[in-house]
Design a protein around this motif. Structure first.
Motif, PDB file in Angstrom:
ATOM      1  N   LYS A 128       5.566  26.964 -29.001  1.00  0.00           N
ATOM      2  CA  LYS A 128       4.767  27.719 -29.965  1.00  0.00           C
ATOM      3  C   LYS A 128       5.160  29.198 -29.997  1.00  0.00           C
ATOM      4  CE  LYS A 128       0.811  24.607 -29.502  1.00  0.00           C
ATOM      5  NZ  LYS A 128       1.039  23.921 -30.772  1.00  0.00           N
ATOM      6  N   LYS A 129       5.826  29.657 -28.959  1.00  0.00           N
ATOM      7  CA  LYS A 129       6.307  31.031 -28.901  1.00  0.00           C
ATOM      8  C   LYS A 129       7.821  31.017 -28.707  1.00  0.00           C
ATOM      9  CE  LYS A 129       2.061  32.942 -26.854  1.00  0.00           C
ATOM     10  NZ  LYS A 129       1.490  33.711 -25.713  1.00  0.00           N
ATOM     11  N   ALA A 130       8.477  32.103 -29.134  1.00  0.00           N
ATOM     12  CA  ALA A 130       9.927  32.201 -28.954  1.00  0.00           C
ATOM     13  C   ALA A 130      10.261  32.066 -27.476  1.00  0.00           C
ATOM     14  CB  ALA A 130      10.428  33.532 -29.496  1.00  0.00           C
ATOM     15  N   THR A 131      11.103  31.070 -27.150  1.00  0.00           N
ATOM     16  CA  THR A 131      11.371  30.694 -25.766  1.00  0.00           C
ATOM     17  C   THR A 131      12.863  30.697 -25.470  1.00  0.00           C
ATOM     18  OG1 THR A 131       9.403  29.264 -25.803  1.00  0.00           O
ATOM     19  CG2 THR A 131      10.981  28.910 -24.016  1.00  0.00           C
ATOM     20  N   LYS A 132      13.239  31.274 -24.351  1.00  0.00           N
ATOM     21  CA  LYS A 132      14.639  31.265 -23.925  1.00  0.00           C
ATOM     22  C   LYS A 132      14.961  29.891 -23.324  1.00  0.00           C
ATOM     23  CE  LYS A 132      16.377  34.899 -21.960  1.00  0.00           C
ATOM     24  NZ  LYS A 132      16.808  35.970 -21.010  1.00  0.00           N
ATOM     25  N   LEU A 133      16.006  29.250 -23.839  1.00  0.00           N
ATOM     26  CA  LEU A 133      16.423  27.938 -23.361  1.00  0.00           C
ATOM     27  C   LEU A 133      17.925  27.933 -23.089  1.00  0.00           C
ATOM     28  CD1 LEU A 133      14.630  25.546 -25.922  1.00  0.00           C
ATOM     29  CD2 LEU A 133      13.922  26.013 -23.568  1.00  0.00           C
TER      30      LEU A 133
END
Length: 226
Positions: free
Chosen positions: A112-117
């Motif tokens: 739901k939030k910008a996530t580092k992957l």
């Protein structure tokens, strides 16, 4: 294009099913294949006279998804979250397009939030998200005469913007691997087609295309010289 790849040992996503014969999208796909065969990609991306733009965008979205899916599938053994002892240059702990561009993932559902992957997880999430869009009849109707939704153009823009990120990652982080596999010509042709299509219909903001600016300018210059 699939005949050129040995995908037996790679992790790939399920290709989006072809549209039924006799539908408008099927006819447009056959037209697109015919014009591609001429070798003139500028001609191949143009909307055929009298045809619906949304149908044309939808057909190409499916094809680019399938082509990119196969291309990324060839480098999955090199695109790993952590550095491998056998291939220390293969680590992709972040989704990037070179040192200046990093991408975060957000889909409004699981993330739901910008996530580092790590890159492989990012591409997994992106392709599964794209698969869900392409299989959604409310967004990409395959039934003849069924209208596209009011938000289709916005959705298609987001899809092409995110597909570009995979191309950018392949060029910036895995072009050496692509060359070692002997499939750089297929990547170059696929991306040239993709970029000319995006440019023809102004689908992606030029700032989003910045990681491949030099290549993009070369493609446009070559196209003008023809």
């Amino acid at each position: 294009m699939s005949a050129f790849f040995n995908l037996g040992k790679t992790r790939t996503f399920k290709p989006r099913k072809d549209v039924p014969e006799g539908t408008k999208q099927y006819q447009l796909r056959k037209y697109a294949e015919a014009t591609l065969g001429s070798g003139n990609l500028r001609l191949a991306v143009r909307l055929p006279e009298g045809e619906d733009l949304n149908e044309w965008l939808a057909v190409h979205a499916v094809d680019f998804f399938n082509h990119l899916n196969m291309l990324y599938g060839t480098v999955t053994e090199f695109c790993t979250p952590q550095e491998a002892s056998t291939s220390p240059s293969a680590a992709c702990p972040i989704m990037s397009a070179g040192p200046r561009y990093e991408y975060l993932w957000e889909d409004g559902a699981r993330y739901k939030k910008a996530t580092k992957l790590p890159a492989p997880e990012y591409v997994d999430a992106l392709m599964n998200w794209a698969q869900g869009l392409l299989d959604n009849e409310e967004i990409f109707p395959s039934e003849m005469g069924k209208p596209f939704g009011k938000t289709f153009r916005e959705t298609i823009g987001r899809l092409f913007r995110r597909l570009f990120r995979v191309y950018a990652h392949l060029y910036s982080n895995h072009f050496e691997h692509i060359c070692a596999l002997g499939i750089e010509a297929h990547l170059n042709t696929s991306y040239r087609h993709f970029f000319l299509f995006v440019n023809e219909f102004d689908l992606v903001d030029k700032r989003e295309l910045a990681p491949l600016d030099e290549l993009n300018e070369a493609i446009l210059a070559e196209d003008k010289s023809r």
